[in-house]
Design a protein around this motif. Sequence first.
Motif, PDB file in Angstrom:
ATOM      1  N   ARG A  99     -13.632   7.845   5.072  1.00  0.00           N
ATOM      2  CA  ARG A  99     -13.751   9.240   5.554  1.00  0.00           C
ATOM      3  C   ARG A  99     -14.109   8.990   6.914  1.00  0.00           C
ATOM      4  O   ARG A  99     -15.124   8.367   7.280  1.00  0.00           O
ATOM      5  N   LEU A 100     -13.431  10.026   7.643  1.00  0.00           N
ATOM      6  CA  LEU A 100     -13.887  10.170   9.076  1.00  0.00           C
ATOM      7  C   LEU A 100     -14.677  11.297   9.400  1.00  0.00           C
ATOM      8  O   LEU A 100     -15.203  12.130   8.191  1.00  0.00           O
ATOM      9  N   ALA A 101     -15.515  11.167  10.205  1.00  0.00           N
ATOM     10  CA  ALA A 101     -16.592  12.458  10.650  1.00  0.00           C
ATOM     11  C   ALA A 101     -16.167  13.694  10.103  1.00  0.00           C
ATOM     12  O   ALA A 101     -16.913  14.627   9.878  1.00  0.00           O
ATOM     13  N   ASP A 102     -14.962  14.141  10.501  1.00  0.00           N
ATOM     14  CA  ASP A 102     -14.426  15.630  10.185  1.00  0.00           C
ATOM     15  C   ASP A 102     -14.150  15.851   8.824  1.00  0.00           C
ATOM     16  O   ASP A 102     -13.587  16.782   8.342  1.00  0.00           O
ATOM     17  N   GLY A 103     -14.469  14.804   7.946  1.00  0.00           N
ATOM     18  CA  GLY A 103     -14.119  14.760   6.398  1.00  0.00           C
ATOM     19  C   GLY A 103     -12.765  14.590   6.019  1.00  0.00           C
ATOM     20  O   GLY A 103     -12.365  14.608   4.743  1.00  0.00           O
ATOM     21  N   ARG A 104     -11.727  14.093   7.060  1.00  0.00           N
ATOM     22  CA  ARG A 104     -10.528  13.656   6.523  1.00  0.00           C
ATOM     23  C   ARG A 104     -10.605  12.431   5.654  1.00  0.00           C
ATOM     24  O   ARG A 104     -11.408  11.465   6.029  1.00  0.00           O
ATOM     25  N   ILE A 105      -9.745  11.914   4.935  1.00  0.00           N
ATOM     26  CA  ILE A 105      -9.542  10.811   4.158  1.00  0.00           C
ATOM     27  C   ILE A 105      -8.381  10.102   4.557  1.00  0.00           C
ATOM     28  O   ILE A 105      -7.321  10.696   4.787  1.00  0.00           O
ATOM     29  N   ILE A 106      -8.398   8.869   4.942  1.00  0.00           N
ATOM     30  CA  ILE A 106      -7.444   8.108   5.389  1.00  0.00           C
ATOM     31  C   ILE A 106      -6.379   7.522   4.239  1.00  0.00           C
ATOM     32  O   ILE A 106      -6.969   6.750   3.370  1.00  0.00           O
ATOM     33  N   LEU A 107      -5.297   7.768   4.412  1.00  0.00           N
ATOM     34  CA  LEU A 107      -3.911   7.092   3.573  1.00  0.00           C
ATOM     35  C   LEU A 107      -2.980   6.149   4.365  1.00  0.00           C
ATOM     36  O   LEU A 107      -2.884   6.538   5.497  1.00  0.00           O
ATOM     37  N   THR A 108      -2.492   5.462   3.731  1.00  0.00           N
ATOM     38  CA  THR A 108      -1.589   4.573   4.158  1.00  0.00           C
ATOM     39  C   THR A 108      -0.208   4.746   3.460  1.00  0.00           C
ATOM     40  O   THR A 108      -0.355   5.037   2.144  1.00  0.00           O
ATOM     41  N   LYS A 109       1.081   4.797   3.959  1.00  0.00           N
ATOM     42  CA  LYS A 109       2.216   5.087   3.387  1.00  0.00           C
ATOM     43  C   LYS A 109       2.609   3.416   3.158  1.00  0.00           C
ATOM     44  O   LYS A 109       2.811   3.010   4.025  1.00  0.00           O
ATOM     45  N   ARG A 110       3.020   3.115   2.096  1.00  0.00           N
ATOM     46  CA  ARG A 110       2.895   1.513   1.816  1.00  0.00           C
ATOM     47  C   ARG A 110       4.483   1.143   1.923  1.00  0.00           C
ATOM     48  O   ARG A 110       5.474   2.131   1.709  1.00  0.00           O
ATOM     49  N   ARG A 111       4.762   0.272   2.732  1.00  0.00           N
ATOM     50  CA  ARG A 111       6.126  -0.432   2.845  1.00  0.00           C
ATOM     51  C   ARG A 111       6.693  -0.800   1.515  1.00  0.00           C
ATOM     52  O   ARG A 111       8.076  -0.445   1.327  1.00  0.00           O
ATOM     53  N   ASP A 112       6.110  -1.229   0.298  1.00  0.00           N
ATOM     54  CA  ASP A 112       6.618  -1.813  -0.691  1.00  0.00           C
ATOM     55  C   ASP A 112       7.282  -0.820  -1.654  1.00  0.00           C
ATOM     56  O   ASP A 112       8.050  -1.013  -2.308  1.00  0.00           O
ATOM     57  N   ASN A 113       6.690   0.455  -1.661  1.00  0.00           N
ATOM     58  CA  ASN A 113       6.987   1.592  -2.627  1.00  0.00           C
ATOM     59  C   ASN A 113       7.263   2.935  -1.857  1.00  0.00           C
ATOM     60  O   ASN A 113       7.628   3.853  -2.781  1.00  0.00           O
ATOM     61  N   GLY A 114       6.885   3.112  -0.719  1.00  0.00           N
ATOM     62  CA  GLY A 114       7.132   4.274   0.022  1.00  0.00           C
ATOM     63  C   GLY A 114       6.201   5.389  -0.424  1.00  0.00           C
ATOM     64  O   GLY A 114       6.264   6.537   0.085  1.00  0.00           O
ATOM     65  N   LEU A 115       4.992   4.932  -1.114  1.00  0.00           N
ATOM     66  CA  LEU A 115       4.166   6.115  -1.680  1.00  0.00           C
ATOM     67  C   LEU A 115       2.790   6.013  -0.731  1.00  0.00           C
ATOM     68  O   LEU A 115       2.472   5.055  -0.240  1.00  0.00           O
ATOM     69  N   TRP A 116       2.089   6.958  -0.684  1.00  0.00           N
ATOM     70  CA  TRP A 116       0.722   6.954  -0.063  1.00  0.00           C
ATOM     71  C   TRP A 116      -0.032   6.432  -0.993  1.00  0.00           C
ATOM     72  O   TRP A 116      -0.151   6.448  -2.205  1.00  0.00           O
ATOM     73  N   ILE A 173      -6.627   5.058  15.066  1.00  0.00           N
ATOM     74  CA  ILE A 173      -5.645   4.736  13.981  1.00  0.00           C
ATOM     75  C   ILE A 173      -4.530   3.930  14.722  1.00  0.00           C
ATOM     76  O   ILE A 173      -3.709   4.373  15.547  1.00  0.00           O
ATOM     77  N   ARG A 174      -3.991   2.995  13.698  1.00  0.00           N
ATOM     78  CA  ARG A 174      -2.721   2.208  14.103  1.00  0.00           C
ATOM     79  C   ARG A 174      -2.323   1.747  12.906  1.00  0.00           C
ATOM     80  O   ARG A 174      -2.925   1.555  11.807  1.00  0.00           O
ATOM     81  N   ILE A 175      -0.774   1.526  12.933  1.00  0.00           N
ATOM     82  CA  ILE A 175      -0.251   1.027  11.891  1.00  0.00           C
ATOM     83  C   ILE A 175      -0.118  -0.406  11.600  1.00  0.00           C
ATOM     84  O   ILE A 175       0.534  -1.097  12.731  1.00  0.00           O
ATOM     85  N   ASP A 176      -0.113  -1.195  10.278  1.00  0.00           N
ATOM     86  CA  ASP A 176       0.286  -2.394  10.314  1.00  0.00           C
ATOM     87  C   ASP A 176       1.579  -2.494   9.965  1.00  0.00           C
ATOM     88  O   ASP A 176       1.987  -2.038   8.809  1.00  0.00           O
ATOM     89  N   PRO A 177       2.626  -2.916  10.839  1.00  0.00           N
ATOM     90  CA  PRO A 177       4.010  -2.712  10.337  1.00  0.00           C
ATOM     91  C   PRO A 177       4.486  -3.664   9.236  1.00  0.00           C
ATOM     92  O   PRO A 177       5.431  -3.545   8.611  1.00  0.00           O
ATOM     93  N   ILE A 178       3.654  -4.627   8.721  1.00  0.00           N
ATOM     94  CA  ILE A 178       4.026  -5.811   7.734  1.00  0.00           C
ATOM     95  C   ILE A 178       3.848  -4.907   6.414  1.00  0.00           C
ATOM     96  O   ILE A 178       4.493  -5.023   5.509  1.00  0.00           O
ATOM     97  N   GLU A 179       2.727  -4.280   6.144  1.00  0.00           N
ATOM     98  CA  GLU A 179       2.122  -3.404   4.789  1.00  0.00           C
ATOM     99  C   GLU A 179       2.346  -2.085   4.946  1.00  0.00           C
ATOM    100  O   GLU A 179       2.830  -1.493   3.812  1.00  0.00           O
ATOM    101  N   THR A 180       2.484  -1.401   5.997  1.00  0.00           N
ATOM    102  CA  THR A 180       2.624   0.208   6.147  1.00  0.00           C
ATOM    103  C   THR A 180       3.477   0.771   6.814  1.00  0.00           C
ATOM    104  O   THR A 180       3.926   0.018   7.923  1.00  0.00           O
TER     105      THR A 180
END
Length: 150
Positions: free
Chosen positions: A28-45, A108-115
């Motif tokens: 949870r970020l200070a503004d109440g948002r939740i972090i999700l990653t879009k997965r490379r293995d199945n394309g889902l959040w 925020i930064r993207i891990d190109p291997i997993e996300t």
Amino acid sequence: MRRIWHFAKSALGIIFRHPVTGTSVIARLADGRIILTKRRDNGLWGLPGGMVDWGEDIATVAKRELFEETGLQVTAIRRLVGVYSSFERDPRIHSICVAVEVDATGEIRIDPIETIDVQAFYPEDIPPGRLSHDHRQQLEDYFQGKTTLA
């Protein structure tokens, strides 16, 4: 030689016939948002997270996985959301997932291997029907203030 084979067989049985332990991080970020990653293995959040490495505890894994997958730092571990152990929760393996809520900060930064992508969502904007594994259930339990053993 027979003794070595017996040991190897026992070790393989332990590795392949027992669930592995991992964690999901509801960051949870200070503004109440939740972090999700879009997965490379199945394309889902999904929630950031991963498997416990030898010698790690859950708090360490949560911090490591959040940073590896999103670039964010854990500033506080808030609470245990649940322990999810159903065989059906992960199509790849039988895993036990310990879900924790954390406060996070950073860039925020993207891990190109997993996300493929990393985004912060307000609760009402979380993509419906597009969540990996049992992350929808974990988030529902979190938003309802539950601590779940499933």
